[in-house]
Design a protein around this motif. Structure first.
Motif, PDB file in Angstrom:
ATOM      1  N   GLU A  68      -0.194   4.451  -0.238  1.00 16.44           N
ATOM      2  CA  GLU A  68      -1.318   5.231   0.657  1.00 16.44           C
ATOM      3  C   GLU A  68      -0.994   5.246   2.565  1.00 16.44           C
ATOM      4  OE1 GLU A  68      -4.748   6.830  -0.790  1.00 16.44           O
ATOM      5  OE2 GLU A  68      -3.961   6.702  -3.094  1.00 16.44           O
ATOM      6  N   VAL A  69      -0.646   5.004   3.152  1.00 17.81           N
ATOM      7  CA  VAL A  69      -0.462   4.465   4.301  1.00 17.81           C
ATOM      8  C   VAL A  69      -0.880   5.863   5.539  1.00 17.81           C
ATOM      9  CG1 VAL A  69       1.458   3.873   5.852  1.00 17.81           C
ATOM     10  CG2 VAL A  69       1.538   3.205   4.062  1.00 17.81           C
ATOM     11  N   LYS A  70      -1.532   5.740   6.384  1.00 18.56           N
ATOM     12  CA  LYS A  70      -1.758   6.772   7.209  1.00 18.56           C
ATOM     13  C   LYS A  70      -0.750   6.416   8.259  1.00 18.56           C
ATOM     14  CE  LYS A  70      -6.634   6.347   7.235  1.00 18.56           C
ATOM     15  NZ  LYS A  70      -7.835   6.466   8.071  1.00 18.56           N
ATOM     16  N   THR A  71      -0.129   7.710   8.773  1.00  8.84           N
ATOM     17  CA  THR A  71       1.251   8.193  10.045  1.00  8.84           C
ATOM     18  C   THR A  71       0.782   8.442  10.931  1.00  8.84           C
ATOM     19  OG1 THR A  71       2.307   9.378   8.537  1.00  8.84           O
ATOM     20  CG2 THR A  71       2.545   7.103   7.367  1.00  8.84           C
ATOM     21  N   LEU A  72       1.786   8.555  11.454  1.00 10.48           N
ATOM     22  CA  LEU A  72       1.908  10.081  12.744  1.00 10.48           C
ATOM     23  C   LEU A  72       2.802  10.196  13.112  1.00 10.48           C
ATOM     24  CD1 LEU A  72       0.161   6.587  14.802  1.00 10.48           C
ATOM     25  CD2 LEU A  72      -0.993   8.121  14.317  1.00 10.48           C
TER      26      LEU A  72
ATOM     27  N   ASP B  52       2.269  13.326  18.281  1.00 10.52           N
ATOM     28  CA  ASP B  52       0.138  13.392  18.125  1.00 10.52           C
ATOM     29  C   ASP B  52       0.038  12.495  19.718  1.00 10.52           C
ATOM     30  OD1 ASP B  52       0.128  14.506  16.212  1.00 10.52           O
ATOM     31  OD2 ASP B  52       0.071  11.901  14.827  1.00 10.52           O
TER      32      ASP B  52
ATOM     33  N   VAL C 253      -5.603   9.001  18.755  1.00 10.02           N
ATOM     34  CA  VAL C 253      -4.817   7.532  17.665  1.00 10.02           C
ATOM     35  C   VAL C 253      -5.976   6.678  18.362  1.00 10.02           C
ATOM     36  CG1 VAL C 253      -3.450   5.961  16.989  1.00 10.02           C
ATOM     37  CG2 VAL C 253      -2.844   8.676  17.341  1.00 10.02           C
TER      38      VAL C 253
ATOM     39  N   ALA D 171      -9.678   6.994  16.623  1.00 10.81           N
ATOM     40  CA  ALA D 171      -9.580   7.222  15.478  1.00 10.81           C
ATOM     41  C   ALA D 171      -9.178   5.663  15.420  1.00 10.81           C
ATOM     42  CB  ALA D 171      -8.648   7.495  14.923  1.00 10.81           C
TER      43      ALA D 171
ATOM     44  N   TYR E 293       0.132   1.675  12.757  1.00  9.51           N
ATOM     45  CA  TYR E 293       0.818   3.614  11.950  1.00  9.51           C
ATOM     46  C   TYR E 293       2.531   3.464  12.186  1.00  9.51           C
ATOM     47  CZ  TYR E 293      -4.570   4.854  12.340  1.00  9.51           C
ATOM     48  OH  TYR E 293      -5.739   4.809  12.785  1.00  9.51           O
TER      49      TYR E 293
ATOM     50  N   SER F 195       1.117  -0.944   0.505  1.00 10.56           N
ATOM     51  CA  SER F 195      -0.291   0.420  -0.005  1.00 10.56           C
ATOM     52  C   SER F 195       0.737   1.307  -0.003  1.00 10.56           C
ATOM     53  CB  SER F 195      -0.809  -0.428   1.588  1.00 10.56           C
ATOM     54  OG  SER F 195      -1.560  -1.085   1.433  1.00 10.56           O
TER      55      SER F 195
END
Length: 137
Positions: A80-84, A88, A93, A96, A105, A78
């Motif tokens: 498109e990776v959701k990162t932190l 934060d 988190v 979510a 993450y 993938s």
């Protein structure tokens, strides 16, 4: 609770895989380290994707059927990776994560992978915070 930060609970030495590796290499890493997936990084340790067991299963089924060589992780990961960010809030988190995937993450700073936060890390933070509540009441 918003002051509990990702950097305090993340795995600061996550198992990452090179963008030059094959799907078979990724599977060996997952089995050896008992992990469900891993961030994919380039030579500069910049995050370029995330590969999961599910990505690999789909590809290995195809490889088994057609007797093909294992492709590069970049072909199935993938992108498109959701990162932190390390700063934060764990609470944000957790909220979510309670609503939707992902399970892990990558934590990045200036695009570079510096850690990984999983459900286990979040649960640890929440349990410790909950215990603090009982001590102070």
């Amino acid at each position: 609770m918003h002051s509990i930060l990702v950097e305090n609970y993340m795995d600061g030495n996550p198992h990452a895989i090179s963008d030059k590796a094959t799907v078979r290499d990724a599977i060996h890493l997952f089995m050896k380290e008992n992990i469900p997936g891993a961030p994919v990084v380039n030579e500069e340790k910049l995050l370029v994707g995330f590969i999961s067991e599910q990505d690999c299963i789909k590809e290995m089924l195809n490889d088994a059927f057609y007797c093909e060589e294992s492709p590069a992780v970049t072909a199935v990961m993938s992108t498109e990776v959701k990162t932190l960010d390390p700063d934060d809030s764990i609470l944000a988190v957790a909220e979510a994560m309670a609503k939707a995937p992902p399970k892990n993450y990558p934590v990045v700073k200036s695009g570079k992978l510096i850690g990984l936060l999983s459900r286990k890390h979040i649960l640890k933070a929440l349990v410790e915070t909950n215990e603090d509540c009982y001590i102070h009441h």
